[in-house]
Design an enzyme around this catalytic site. Structure first.
Site, short mmCIF file in Angstrom:
data_model
loop_
_atom_site.label_atom_id
_atom_site.label_comp_id
_atom_site.label_asym_id
_atom_site.label_seq_id
_atom_site.Cartn_x
_atom_site.Cartn_y
_atom_site.Cartn_z
N SER A 18 4.39 1.07 8.06
CA SER A 18 4.11 2.43 7.58
C SER A 18 3.43 3.25 8.69
O SER A 18 3.57 4.46 8.75
CB SER A 18 3.21 2.39 6.36
OG SER A 18 3.86 1.65 5.34
N GLN A 67 -3.36 -12.09 7.77
CA GLN A 67 -3.50 -11.79 6.33
C GLN A 67 -2.79 -12.87 5.50
O GLN A 67 -3.31 -13.34 4.48
CB GLN A 67 -2.91 -10.41 6.04
CG GLN A 67 -2.69 -10.12 4.56
CD GLN A 67 -2.23 -8.71 4.30
OE1 GLN A 67 -3.03 -7.80 4.36
NE2 GLN A 67 -0.97 -8.51 3.98
N LYS A 99 4.52 -10.06 9.23
CA LYS A 99 4.00 -9.20 10.30
C LYS A 99 2.47 -9.24 10.30
O LYS A 99 1.84 -9.27 11.35
CB LYS A 99 4.47 -7.75 10.12
CG LYS A 99 3.99 -6.87 11.27
CD LYS A 99 4.52 -5.47 11.17
CE LYS A 99 3.70 -4.60 10.26
NZ LYS A 99 2.37 -4.28 10.81
N ASP A 100 1.88 -9.24 9.09
CA ASP A 100 0.42 -9.37 8.97
C ASP A 100 0.10 -10.86 8.85
O ASP A 100 -0.25 -11.36 7.78
CB ASP A 100 -0.08 -8.60 7.75
CG ASP A 100 0.15 -7.11 7.91
OD1 ASP A 100 -0.50 -6.51 8.77
OD2 ASP A 100 1.01 -6.57 7.20
N HIS A 125 9.59 -3.33 3.30
CA HIS A 125 9.10 -3.61 1.94
C HIS A 125 10.25 -3.97 0.99
O HIS A 125 10.12 -4.86 0.16
CB HIS A 125 8.37 -2.38 1.38
CG HIS A 125 7.11 -2.02 2.10
ND1 HIS A 125 6.99 -0.89 2.87
CD2 HIS A 125 5.91 -2.64 2.16
CE1 HIS A 125 5.77 -0.83 3.37
NE2 HIS A 125 5.10 -1.88 2.96
N MET A 173 0.84 -1.20 0.00
CA MET A 173 0.00 0.00 0.00
C MET A 173 0.88 1.25 0.00
O MET A 173 0.41 2.34 0.34
CB MET A 173 -0.95 -0.01 1.20
CG MET A 173 -1.94 -1.17 1.11
SD MET A 173 -3.50 -0.88 1.95
CE MET A 173 -2.95 -0.55 3.60
#
Ligand code: PAF
Length: 283
Positions: free
Chosen positions: A188, A155, A151-152, A37, A30
């Protein structure tokens, strides 16, 4: 590095790659990119010949009280950072490219198995938005490999199940969480924190490590470890949504006495910033 707003133009760029049988990796993001990233880009490079990143702040995964409007958008810096880290192409679509019928009126993808579990309890509908946009990205980019950060974690499990159940011929690769020297997981959203909060936020990782040590000692129940972790977080000024010990493969409740194949997960607010992190307890 070319930047594409249209999936058709990206497809034309990738067409010769596919004819030559070269592997394409996708790193969906995102934006507001940081070292975490870029570590995904580096991992993607190990699995493919061509690395495509996407930057799209996906409206359907934000709830009405979430930070969609203020989510940091830094497209120029993202493109420059990706180019500097050897990414081959950037897909940066507008909302109507991804949602031709409008973000509110498009098809939704729901992945079962996590209803009411951890993040889904606190952010209902969030994973439908994630599964929907990731399905679209898979269809538009048609990668051979896609890389997601650990981390997610919930997800990641949702996307793995999505890829299997919808028979995407895509290898899902997960990347370890990149951390600041303090232990704070890179995100972020860390930029919402002031200097003092940023220092204090490392306490989440500290608490996860303590939960890990307690499980390995085997002395007390998981419920007691979770309650103690939440109390410690509250003492330090956090508002925890959960501190949980779950089975690492499906986030189900562990059996009594289970001490292997587990994960500890924390979600907590510090001021107005919501932070999540986790630790695989076998690591
Ligand atoms: O992890 C993220 O940044 C997002 O949830 C993703 C996977 C790019 C979907 O919008």
């Amino acid at each position: 590095m070319p930047v594409f707003a249209s999936a058709r133009d990206l497809g034309a760029f990738l067409a010769p790659t596919r004819t030559h049988g070269r592997r394409v990796a996708l790193v969906p993001t995102m934006g507001n990119l940081h070292a975490g990233h870029f570590s995904l880009v580096a991992l993607a490079r190990k699995h493919a010949d061509i690395v495509v990143a996407s930057v799209f702040v996906n409206p359907t995964q934000f709830g009405p009280k979430d930070d969609f409007a203020r989510y940091p958008r830094t497209p120029e810096a993202d493109a420059a950072g990706l180019a500097a880290h050897g990414c081959d192409a950037l897909f940066m679509p507008a909302v109507d490219e991804m949602y031709p019928f409008g973000a509110a009126d498009g098809v939704r993808v729901h992945v079962p198995g996590f209803d009411g579990v951890l993040e889904d309890r606190v952010r209902p509908g969030h994973f439908d938005g994630v599964a929907t946009v990731v399905s679209k990205l898979f269809n538009l980019v048609r990668p051979d490999v896609a890389v997601f950060g650990r981390k997610d974690y919930q997800q990641l499990l949702v996307i793995r199940r999505l890829a299997v159940d919808l028979a995407y011929p895509i290898e899902i690769v997960d990347a370890p969480t990149a951390r600041e020297p303090s232990g704070l997981a890179m995100s972020s959203r860390n930029q919402y924190l002031d200097a003092g909060q940023r220092e204090g936020a490392a306490f989440i990782h500290d608490t996860l490590r303590r939960m890990q040590a307690e499980v390995h000692k085997g002395a007390v129940s998981h419920a007691a470890i979770e309650a103690e972790a939440e109390a410690r977080l509250r003492d330090k000024g956090f508002e925890p949504d959960y501190a949980a010990i779950r089975r690492a493969d499906d986030l189900g409740l562990p059996a009594a006495g289970q001490s292997r194949a587990l994960i500890a997960l924390i979600a907590a607010r510090l001021g107005s910033t919501r932070l999540i992190d986790n630790l695989l307890l076998d690591e």
